[in-house]
Design an enzyme around this catalytic site. Structure first.
Site, PDB file in Angstrom:
ATOM      1  N   THR A 292      -4.845   7.005   8.652  1.00  0.00           N
ATOM      2  CA  THR A 292      -4.791   5.892   7.709  1.00  0.00           C
ATOM      3  C   THR A 292      -6.175   5.232   7.668  1.00  0.00           C
ATOM      4  OG1 THR A 292      -3.702   3.807   7.132  1.00  0.00           O
ATOM      5  CG2 THR A 292      -3.872   4.313   9.474  1.00  0.00           C
ATOM      6  N   GLY A 293      -6.453   4.602   6.540  1.00  0.00           N
ATOM      7  CA  GLY A 293      -7.774   4.006   6.368  1.00  0.00           C
ATOM      8  C   GLY A 293      -8.453   4.602   5.146  1.00  0.00           C
TER       9      GLY A 293
ATOM     10  N   ASP B  52      -6.840  10.863   1.198  1.00  0.00           N
ATOM     11  CA  ASP B  52      -6.511  11.881   2.198  1.00  0.00           C
ATOM     12  C   ASP B  52      -5.014  12.123   2.349  1.00  0.00           C
ATOM     13  OD1 ASP B  52      -6.394   9.153   3.228  1.00  0.00           O
ATOM     14  OD2 ASP B  52      -5.900  10.052   5.150  1.00  0.00           O
TER      15      ASP B  52
ATOM     16  N   THR C 294       1.540   6.967   0.404  1.00  0.00           N
ATOM     17  CA  THR C 294       0.653   5.835   0.121  1.00  0.00           C
ATOM     18  C   THR C 294       0.476   5.592  -1.373  1.00  0.00           C
ATOM     19  OG1 THR C 294      -1.542   4.940   0.645  1.00  0.00           O
ATOM     20  CG2 THR C 294      -1.463   7.230   0.012  1.00  0.00           C
TER      21      THR C 294
ATOM     22  N   THR D 238       0.230   1.532   4.837  1.00  0.00           N
ATOM     23  CA  THR D 238       0.247   2.943   4.449  1.00  0.00           C
ATOM     24  C   THR D 238       0.775   3.740   5.618  1.00  0.00           C
ATOM     25  OG1 THR D 238      -1.540   2.831   2.883  1.00  0.00           O
ATOM     26  CG2 THR D 238      -1.220   4.936   3.976  1.00  0.00           C
TER      27      THR D 238
ATOM     28  N   SER E 246       0.794  -1.236   0.000  1.00  0.00           N
ATOM     29  CA  SER E 246       0.000   0.000   0.000  1.00  0.00           C
ATOM     30  C   SER E 246       0.821   1.278   0.000  1.00  0.00           C
ATOM     31  CB  SER E 246      -0.984   0.001   1.171  1.00  0.00           C
ATOM     32  OG  SER E 246      -0.349  -0.413   2.336  1.00  0.00           O
TER      33      SER E 246
ATOM     34  N   ARG F 267      -8.304   8.786  -8.733  1.00  0.00           N
ATOM     35  CA  ARG F 267      -8.737   8.994  -7.353  1.00  0.00           C
ATOM     36  C   ARG F 267      -7.539   9.411  -6.474  1.00  0.00           C
ATOM     37  NH1 ARG F 267      -7.322   6.813  -2.028  1.00  0.00           N
ATOM     38  NH2 ARG F 267      -9.186   6.835  -0.741  1.00  0.00           N
TER      39      ARG F 267
HETATM   40  N1  ASP Z   1      -5.658   6.643   3.505  1.00  0.00           N
HETATM   41  C1  ASP Z   1      -5.234   6.002   2.298  1.00  0.00           C
HETATM   42  C2  ASP Z   1      -6.100   6.478   1.152  1.00  0.00           C
HETATM   43  O1  ASP Z   1      -7.297   6.583   1.324  1.00  0.00           O
HETATM   44  C3  ASP Z   1      -5.298   4.528   2.338  1.00  0.00           C
HETATM   45  C4  ASP Z   1      -4.647   3.856   3.503  1.00  0.00           C
HETATM   46  O2  ASP Z   1      -4.396   4.415   4.562  1.00  0.00           O
HETATM   47  O3  ASP Z   1      -4.353   2.682   3.361  1.00  0.00           O
HETATM   48  O4  ASP Z   1      -5.603   6.659   0.069  1.00  0.00           O
END
Ligand code: ASP
Length: 323
Positions: free
Chosen positions: A233-234, A213, A200, A182, A78, A210
């Site tokens: 993260t997320g 954040d 990331t 990430t 990631s 796309r």
């Molecule tokens: N926050 C990251 C995103 O939405 C993804 C991740 O943290 O794995 O691009």
């Protein structure tokens, strides 16, 4: 659960794994600077950052080095090289960096460059801008000596081809990406200066174009030298909707502890989704200028890695809203 696998891997490398975030996250336990804290079990990132901090180096250099080491790791699906591609099979990268003075740089939707965190730093230091995206960011990188290369590893390509068979996009971070690496990384150096970075490849199999954040100052990362820093993260769309990292720093400015601030940010996400948020991974990590840590997540998958002069690469399970 991949978290468990990560813990086992971490333990095999000799780091302790602590389930009780509260024991370490609250109170003034970390006044002994420097400190580095990063999202997920990220030993290699903390080790690289610590290499800078332990020699009296700047937190800005530390967070960049921490990000770079993960970007270069092909096994991390990631971030950077080895990151899972979008649904067209292209690896597109996002990153940002910020110091205690409000200086910041960011790149988004960058293809073919292994170290977006360093390009982001160069945007911060060499341009009048904060953010460059896509072809413009790539041209800037080439002009400044970064090397163009293929970042799609055979393993990532194979995973993408497998995904294509059903082509189902589930923006559930814990399901889409079994590898939660990430990286958001925050550091406080021995001069008391805070910095942060976030890098990331974004959500696996996202739509082409796309951006999440992670490169958005205020969403995936925010640093205020007078208050503290936060990173996320997320599922990035959720952090953008609430300007998550900025919200946390502002709540800290108003007197909330880093832990209370992270919890409030997660609760704002939960309020929008209710029970459905169980399947929506959103996690925040915060570090105050005094060295106090906060971490909180929607669901029970988030951990973070902490390094201080006393504690080497502790992986700590963060508390969560849903058990
Ligand atoms: N926050 C990251 C995103 O939405 C993804 C991740 O943290 O794995 O691009």
């Amino acid at each position: 659960m991949s978290t468990r696998r990560d813990f086992i891997r971490v333990t095999a490398l000799g780091a302790a794994v602590l389930p009780l975030h509260q024991t370490f996250g609250l109170g003034k336990l970390f006044e002994n600077k420097p400190i580095v804290v990063s999202t997920w079990p990220n030993l290699k990132a903390n080790t690289a950052a610590w290499g800078v901090l332990s020699k009296g180096g700047r937190s800005l250099d530390a967070v960049e080095q921490g990000g770079r080491v993960v970007e270069a790791d092909p096994t991390d699906t990631s971030v950077g090289y080895g990151g899972l591609p979008d649904r067209e099979g292209r690896v597109t990268l996002d990153a940002c960096i910020m110091d205690d003075q409000g200086n910041c740089g960011s790149v988004a939707f960058v293809q073919g460059f292994m170290h977006p965190v360093s390009i982001a730093r160069m945007v911060m230091e060499k341009t009048p801008h904060v953010m460059l995206v896509g072809a413009g960011a790539e041209k800037f990188a080439l002009d400044n000596g970064f090397k163009k290369e293929n970042l799609l590893t055979p393993q990532a390509e194979k995973t993408w081809k497998e995904w294509l068979k059903k082509s189902e996009y589930k923006p559930d971070h814990s399901i889409v990406k079994p590898n939660h690496d990430t990286i958001g990384i925050l550091a406080l150096d021995d001069q008391g200066k805070l910095s942060g970075a976030c890098t990331t490849s974004g959500m696996a199999f996202k739509m082409h174009g796309r951006v999440g954040d992670s490169p958005i100052i205020g969403a995936g990362l925010y640093v205020d030298g007078d208050v503290g820093a936060a990173t996320a993260t997320g599922v990035g769309e959720e952090m953008i909707r609430i300007s998550g990292s900025h919200t946390i720093v502002e709540l800290m400015r108003q007197g909330r502890t880093p832990q209370e601030a992270c919890e409030e940010a997660v609760k704002r996400v939960i309020k929008k989704h209710g029970e459905k948020a169980k399947d929506l991974s959103v996690a925040f990590l915060a570090l105050s200028k005094d060295g106090v840590i906060g971490a909180y997540s929607t669901n029970n998958v988030f951990s973070y890695t902490l390094t201080t002069p006393d504690k080497t690469n502790l992986v700590i399970k963060a508390p969560s809203y849903f058990p």
